[in-house]
Enzyme design. Structure first.
Site, PDB file in Angstrom:
ATOM      1  N   HIS A 101       0.840  -1.197   0.000  1.00  0.00           N
ATOM      2  CA  HIS A 101       0.000   0.000   0.000  1.00  0.00           C
ATOM      3  C   HIS A 101       0.874   1.245   0.000  1.00  0.00           C
ATOM      4  O   HIS A 101       1.913   1.307   0.651  1.00  0.00           O
ATOM      5  CB  HIS A 101      -0.984   0.007   1.172  1.00  0.00           C
ATOM      6  CG  HIS A 101      -0.363   0.127   2.537  1.00  0.00           C
ATOM      7  ND1 HIS A 101      -0.047   1.337   3.107  1.00  0.00           N
ATOM      8  CD2 HIS A 101      -0.051  -0.809   3.463  1.00  0.00           C
ATOM      9  CE1 HIS A 101       0.453   1.144   4.327  1.00  0.00           C
ATOM     10  NE2 HIS A 101       0.466  -0.159   4.561  1.00  0.00           N
ATOM     11  N   ASP A 103      -0.444   4.406   0.651  1.00  0.00           N
ATOM     12  CA  ASP A 103      -0.930   5.421   1.594  1.00  0.00           C
ATOM     13  C   ASP A 103      -0.224   5.293   2.935  1.00  0.00           C
ATOM     14  O   ASP A 103       0.138   4.200   3.373  1.00  0.00           O
ATOM     15  CB  ASP A 103      -2.449   5.327   1.771  1.00  0.00           C
ATOM     16  CG  ASP A 103      -2.923   3.948   2.202  1.00  0.00           C
ATOM     17  OD1 ASP A 103      -2.477   2.945   1.594  1.00  0.00           O
ATOM     18  OD2 ASP A 103      -3.739   3.847   3.148  1.00  0.00           O
ATOM     19  N   ASP A 134       6.220   1.703   7.338  1.00  0.00           N
ATOM     20  CA  ASP A 134       4.848   1.272   7.011  1.00  0.00           C
ATOM     21  C   ASP A 134       4.347   1.963   5.761  1.00  0.00           C
ATOM     22  O   ASP A 134       3.688   2.993   5.852  1.00  0.00           O
ATOM     23  CB  ASP A 134       3.930   1.574   8.196  1.00  0.00           C
ATOM     24  CG  ASP A 134       2.543   1.001   8.031  1.00  0.00           C
ATOM     25  OD1 ASP A 134       2.333   0.181   7.110  1.00  0.00           O
ATOM     26  OD2 ASP A 134       1.656   1.370   8.811  1.00  0.00           O
ATOM     27  N   GLU A 168      -5.260   1.316   2.243  1.00  0.00           N
ATOM     28  CA  GLU A 168      -5.057   0.227   3.210  1.00  0.00           C
ATOM     29  C   GLU A 168      -5.274   0.715   4.631  1.00  0.00           C
ATOM     30  O   GLU A 168      -5.864   0.014   5.452  1.00  0.00           O
ATOM     31  CB  GLU A 168      -3.645  -0.349   3.067  1.00  0.00           C
ATOM     32  CG  GLU A 168      -3.401  -1.630   3.881  1.00  0.00           C
ATOM     33  CD  GLU A 168      -2.998  -1.378   5.341  1.00  0.00           C
ATOM     34  OE1 GLU A 168      -3.086  -2.311   6.157  1.00  0.00           O
ATOM     35  OE2 GLU A 168      -2.589  -0.239   5.667  1.00  0.00           O
ATOM     36  N   GLU A 169      -4.800   1.915   4.919  1.00  0.00           N
ATOM     37  CA  GLU A 169      -4.896   2.434   6.284  1.00  0.00           C
ATOM     38  C   GLU A 169      -6.336   2.764   6.680  1.00  0.00           C
ATOM     39  O   GLU A 169      -6.602   3.067   7.834  1.00  0.00           O
ATOM     40  CB  GLU A 169      -4.021   3.692   6.431  1.00  0.00           C
ATOM     41  CG  GLU A 169      -2.528   3.448   6.236  1.00  0.00           C
ATOM     42  CD  GLU A 169      -1.879   2.702   7.384  1.00  0.00           C
ATOM     43  OE1 GLU A 169      -2.593   2.317   8.332  1.00  0.00           O
ATOM     44  OE2 GLU A 169      -0.658   2.483   7.320  1.00  0.00           O
ATOM     45  N   GLU A 192       4.445  -5.987   4.886  1.00  0.00           N
ATOM     46  CA  GLU A 192       4.248  -5.059   6.000  1.00  0.00           C
ATOM     47  C   GLU A 192       5.436  -5.184   6.958  1.00  0.00           C
ATOM     48  O   GLU A 192       6.180  -6.175   6.922  1.00  0.00           O
ATOM     49  CB  GLU A 192       2.938  -5.370   6.733  1.00  0.00           C
ATOM     50  CG  GLU A 192       1.677  -5.051   5.949  1.00  0.00           C
ATOM     51  CD  GLU A 192       1.271  -3.581   6.044  1.00  0.00           C
ATOM     52  OE1 GLU A 192       2.065  -2.781   6.576  1.00  0.00           O
ATOM     53  OE2 GLU A 192       0.169  -3.246   5.580  1.00  0.00           O
ATOM     54  N   HIS A 392       3.656   4.358  12.448  1.00  0.00           N
ATOM     55  CA  HIS A 392       2.683   5.372  12.870  1.00  0.00           C
ATOM     56  C   HIS A 392       3.247   6.313  13.936  1.00  0.00           C
ATOM     57  O   HIS A 392       2.528   7.199  14.408  1.00  0.00           O
ATOM     58  CB  HIS A 392       1.388   4.738  13.393  1.00  0.00           C
ATOM     59  CG  HIS A 392       0.615   3.969  12.376  1.00  0.00           C
ATOM     60  ND1 HIS A 392      -0.741   3.722  12.497  1.00  0.00           N
ATOM     61  CD2 HIS A 392       0.980   3.387  11.211  1.00  0.00           C
ATOM     62  CE1 HIS A 392      -1.157   3.017  11.462  1.00  0.00           C
ATOM     63  NE2 HIS A 392      -0.118   2.801  10.663  1.00  0.00           N
TER      64      HIS A 392
END
Length: 422
Positions: A101, A103, A134, A168-169, A192, A392
């Site tokens: 992903h 995003d 991530d 995805e998030e 991931e 994050h």
């Protein structure tokens, strides 16, 4: 086979600078939700350089939005496409999806960042920036693995389908759109940030909102009212009890090192409009973890049951029942047998590079793997470079050596799974 493995590894070991440069470019394009296009442009340029068959499209058609597993509050995806690049095989081999992903989550408090969140700063073997772990490090590893195969002119029997998806998030709409567009395979790998561990199982999760009702009164005579905050506290206590019960019955060795396998997090509470008034409404919002072998519907019913139980112990709830709404993010759980041939193929590749057995655990968070496995019925393994703990967080980083290590492992996995045609 070993001669092809040797060629691919030698190319990767000689082209680490190229991989680092690609990752830096990806991180410097701050692809937070709604602004994914510039980072996708970097991906598209790389896929074209590799000669992949490209499919670029904007998701969000009626078929996607009407699908029972669609999850997004985004009204428009215009200008921020999905990207799929296909390395066509000669035929007769097994196919693989390499899903990543593009995003990233928002930067958060800028005061907590030591550098610009999208600097791509390289220091002491680490590359810093939002999305580095991530999961743009994983994206770079996938593209490097494909490039090693292309650059050494190795022909594969099975197809390699590289996916760079949005959303995805926020629940996986990008990956769901790929499935609905017809992209499927015999197995899928999602890089991931697992710290190079194998995650054949992954927790699902969903967001909930509970409205708790009270009765207003003046703060000076608060006994004439009923505080929605006090009633919300009772509900939160029941949620904590439910979390304990649900986790006590988890009996899976892959979760042994995870303190709370399927947590229920209270993330937000709103109540009251005036300090001298008794609040008549409290709103609890949170995230409920779902076990790999559990359905979303079963988890929902268990949460809803505790609200029903409160009616029996507190007459207030019988007269003023709280209401629950399942909204926002939903990530389906995933469950792959550790004896599956795809796990062994990647484990064999890991042994070839690292010279020891991979650590196999369960994912403490959801990924798009749940959509690929539950909707697409594709075996999914989550494995990639990246520091799980800093995903994050401010000052997010990735160890560059792990990106290159992952690229080698993934390249060998592709060779062994898809089979060499030479």
């Amino acid at each position: 086979m070993e001669q092809f493995v040797k060629k691919a590894r030698e190319w990767l070991q000689s082209n680490k600078t190229k991989g680092t440069s690609l990752l830096r470019k990806l991180v410097q394009e701050g692809s937070v939700r709604g602004r994914e296009s510039s980072a996708q442009a970097v991906v598209i340029e790389k896929c074209r350089e590799l000669g992949l068959n490209l499919d670029i499209w904007e998701i969000g058609d009626e078929e996607l939005r009407q699908h029972p597993k669609f999850c997004s509050d985004r009204t428009s995806f215009v200008g921020n496409p999905n990207v799929v690049g296909i390395l066509q095989g000669t035929g007769g081999g097994k196919s693989i999806i390499l899903n990543s992903h593009i995003d990233v989550v928002p930067e958060g408090d800028l005061e907590k960042w030591e550098e610009d969140p999208f600097s791509g700063l390289i220091k002491n073997g680490k590359l810093f920036g939002r999305g580095s772990t991530d999961m743009k490090g994983g994206t770079a590893a996938l593209l490097l693995a494909i490039e090693a195969i292309q650059a050494t002119q190795i022909k594969l029997k099975g197809n390699v389908i590289f996916e760079s998806v949005i959303e995805e998030e926020s629940g996986g709409a990008g990956t769901l759109a790929c499935l609905l567009r017809g992209y499927t395979a015999d197995a899928a790998l999602i890089p991931e940030p697992t710290n190079l561990k194998f995650f054949p199982k992954q927790q699902g999760s969903m967001w909930f909102r509970i409205n708790v009702h009270g009765k207003s009164a003046h703060g000076g005579t608060r006994y004439e009212g009923t505080s929605a905050i006090d009633k919300a506290y009772q509900i939160i206590q029941k949620i904590h009890q439910l979390e304990k019960i649900r986790n006590e019955r988890m009996n899976d060795p892959l979760y042994e090192k995870i303190k709370i396998p399927i947590p229920i997090n209270i993330g937000k509470i709103n109540s009251g409009t005036w300090p001298s008034s008794v609040p008549d409404l409290a709103i609890i919002e949170g995230r409920m973890g779902v076990a790999p072998n559990e359905t979303m519907e079963a988890a929902e019913k268990e949460m809803e049951s505790i609200l029903e139980e409160l009616k029996a112990v507190d007459p207030w709830f019988k007269e003023h029942p709280p209401t629950i709404e399942w909204f926002g993010g939903r990530w389906l759980p995933g469950d792959l047998d550790i004896e599956h041939p795809f796990v062994e193929a990647v484990a064999s590749a890991y042994r070839s590079v690292v010279k020891k057995e991979a650590k196999i655990e369960a994912s403490p968070w959801g990924t798009d793997g749940g959509i690929l496995s539950q909707v697409g019925h594709i075996p999914v393994l989550v494995f990639g470079p990246g520091v799980t703990e800093v995903a994050h967080d401010a000052n997010e980083y990735i160890h560059l050596k792990d990106v290159h290590l992952a690229a080698e492992i993934i390249a060998i996995s592709i060779l062994r799974w898809c089979e060499v045609a030479n």
